[in-house]
Design a protein around this motif. Structure first.
Motif, PDB file in Angstrom:
ATOM      1  N   PRO A 138      27.388  35.464  44.792  1.00 21.74           N
ATOM      2  CA  PRO A 138      28.747  35.641  44.500  1.00 21.74           C
ATOM      3  C   PRO A 138      29.547  35.442  45.696  1.00 21.74           C
ATOM      4  N   MET A 139      30.767  34.576  45.207  1.00 26.03           N
ATOM      5  CA  MET A 139      31.742  34.168  46.130  1.00 26.03           C
ATOM      6  C   MET A 139      31.205  32.915  46.853  1.00 26.03           C
ATOM      7  N   ILE A 140      29.973  32.196  46.620  1.00 30.15           N
ATOM      8  CA  ILE A 140      29.821  30.747  46.971  1.00 30.15           C
ATOM      9  C   ILE A 140      30.503  30.004  45.952  1.00 30.15           C
TER      10      ILE A 140
ATOM     11  N   PHE B 144      34.561  39.306  43.783  1.00 30.68           N
ATOM     12  CA  PHE B 144      33.285  39.696  44.301  1.00 30.68           C
ATOM     13  C   PHE B 144      32.680  40.917  43.439  1.00 30.68           C
ATOM     14  N   GLU B 145      33.652  41.829  43.319  1.00 36.83           N
ATOM     15  CA  GLU B 145      32.893  43.083  42.633  1.00 36.83           C
ATOM     16  C   GLU B 145      32.615  42.653  40.950  1.00 36.83           C
ATOM     17  N   LEU B 146      33.438  41.709  40.292  1.00 37.92           N
ATOM     18  CA  LEU B 146      33.124  41.440  38.946  1.00 37.92           C
ATOM     19  C   LEU B 146      31.913  40.385  38.736  1.00 37.92           C
ATOM     20  N   MET B 147      31.933  39.633  39.770  1.00 36.48           N
ATOM     21  CA  MET B 147      30.452  38.692  39.711  1.00 36.48           C
ATOM     22  C   MET B 147      29.139  39.768  40.101  1.00 36.48           C
ATOM     23  N   HIS B 148      29.297  40.655  40.737  1.00 32.96           N
ATOM     24  CA  HIS B 148      28.141  41.527  41.080  1.00 32.96           C
ATOM     25  C   HIS B 148      28.175  42.486  39.779  1.00 32.96           C
TER      26      HIS B 148
END
Length: 386
Positions: free
Chosen positions: A33-35, A62-66
């Protein structure tokens, strides 16, 4: 001996082909996430991620990706057997959104999610993934108060489901002993910092949707498989990518299953496995060679070696190494579009030309028959070609 290796082209959020408690070990590296290179993959699974990035809302993205990854970790917990391990290779991310540079701690977020599921977190491994970029430092150069530390390490999170794994039957105990590693390997592999692995850029073949692969090196997966499983165990990689975990499992004599949503990453995978047979033999050869060098060093230093491997006759440091047996992959068979079977040879002391006996050499006291000569031979060299 045979092992089976299956890859499924579908989302690992639903691993319907795997029964509850059927997997002994997970070795994987998810999209980070976030890359930026992974933005599209995450956004395809949740449209709110793309909108959050467009608004430069890094915390929400970040939270949604996780939350996308959380679905996979839930499945991983379901399929792992009691006492099974999950080894997750993950790097933190740095990113600038609206001129605001910051760190996104992926490893911490995954740890929190895993513990909430019921995993026990064990000490993790840091491995230094050095960059070759000449201008790798970020920020204001030599001026104080404006530069940022460069991220040159990644985390291998070590998670266990439940308590220690039990080996109760005589056959299970024997298999565990035969799957042991060398004493000096234990000292290197079970350190919390790995400095000897290099990050790699894997060839992507005809794959055009990504400019590069975030895959971990073969040696990383091979070590973890040997550390946390025994022969014939089922190993899982829910983010299979270019197939490194399957290749490492083949070399280590484990079964493997992998999930990947991008079919182009596994094009011609059967040919890749077939072409890797020589690499598998070389990996085992290197382990023997390093053990040779290690034991020679002890002999040169006048240190006695008390034990002997009962299968091959070479000296070992501890009683737990006496039954190590190396399984040599010799052929790969394609069963169907998803399945491969690997056949193994099990060289024995009696097999001609597998371990050429050292002759006419004096025995060094305290080495249980290990031999030494001026040229540095410790014990018979391993020949994977037979």
């Amino acid at each position: 001996m045979k092992t089976t290796h299956k890859h499924y082209i579908c989302n690992a959020a639903k691993m319907a082909a795997l029964a509850d408690h059927s997997v002994r070990l997970v070795v994987t590296s998810p999209p980070y996430p976030m890359i930026e290179m992974w933005d599209e993959i995450f956004s395809r699974q949740d449209g709110k991620i793309e909108k959050a990035l467009e608004k430069s809302d890094g915390a929400l993205a970040f939270e949604l990706m996780h939350q996308v990854l959380d679905q996979v970790w839930k499945e991983v917990f379901r399929v792992l057997s009691p006492g099974g391990f999950a080894c997750i290779n993950i790097g933190d991310a740095t990113r600038t959104l609206e001129d605001n540079f910051g760190l996104y701690p992926n490893h911490a977020r995954i740890l929190n999610a895993a513990q909430a599921l019921g995993f026990t977190a064990l000490p993790c491994i840091l491995w230094r993934k050095q960059t070759n970029a000449p201008n790798k430092f970020m920020g204001s150069g030599m001026l104080p108060a404006g530069a940022y530390v460069t991220l040159e390490h990644e985390y291998i999170l070590i998670l266990r489901k439940g308590g220690k794994r039990e080996f109760t039957s005589p056959a299970a105990k024997e298999n565990r002993r035969q799957s042991a590693f060398f004493w000096e390997e234990r000292n290197q592999w079970f350190s919390d910092i790995w400095m000897d692995l290099k990050g790699i850029r894997q060839a992507m073949g005809k794959q055009k949707s990504r400019n590069r692969s975030g895959a971990f090196p073969f040696e990383l997966a091979y070590r973890l498989i040997n550390m946390y499983s025994v022969k014939q165990d089922l190993v899982l990689d829910p983010f299979l990518g270019t197939g490194t975990t399957i290749l490492a499992a083949m070399a280590a004599g484990r079964n493997c299953a992998g999930y990947e949503i991008d079919p182009t990453l596994l094009e011609n995978f059967y040919d890749k496995c077939n072409n890797s047979l020589g690499q598998f033999s070389s990996v085992i050869q290197q382990r023997i060679d390093f053990h040779n060098e290690f034991v020679q060093g002890r002999l040169d230093a006048g240190k006695p070696i008390k034990y002997e491997n009962t299968h091959y006759g070479f000296p070992v440091i501890t009683n737990q190494e006496k039954e190590i047996v190396f399984s040599i992959p010799v052929s790969v068979e394609q069963q169907d579009d998803e399945s491969l079977v690997v056949n193994y040879a099990l060289p024995s002391r009696e097999t001609s030309n597998v371990f050429a006996a050292a002759t006419n050499t004096p025995t060094v006291a305290g080495t249980c028959g290990a031999t030494s000569r001026a040229g540095g031979l410790l014990f018979p060299d391993f020949d994977p070609g037979h």
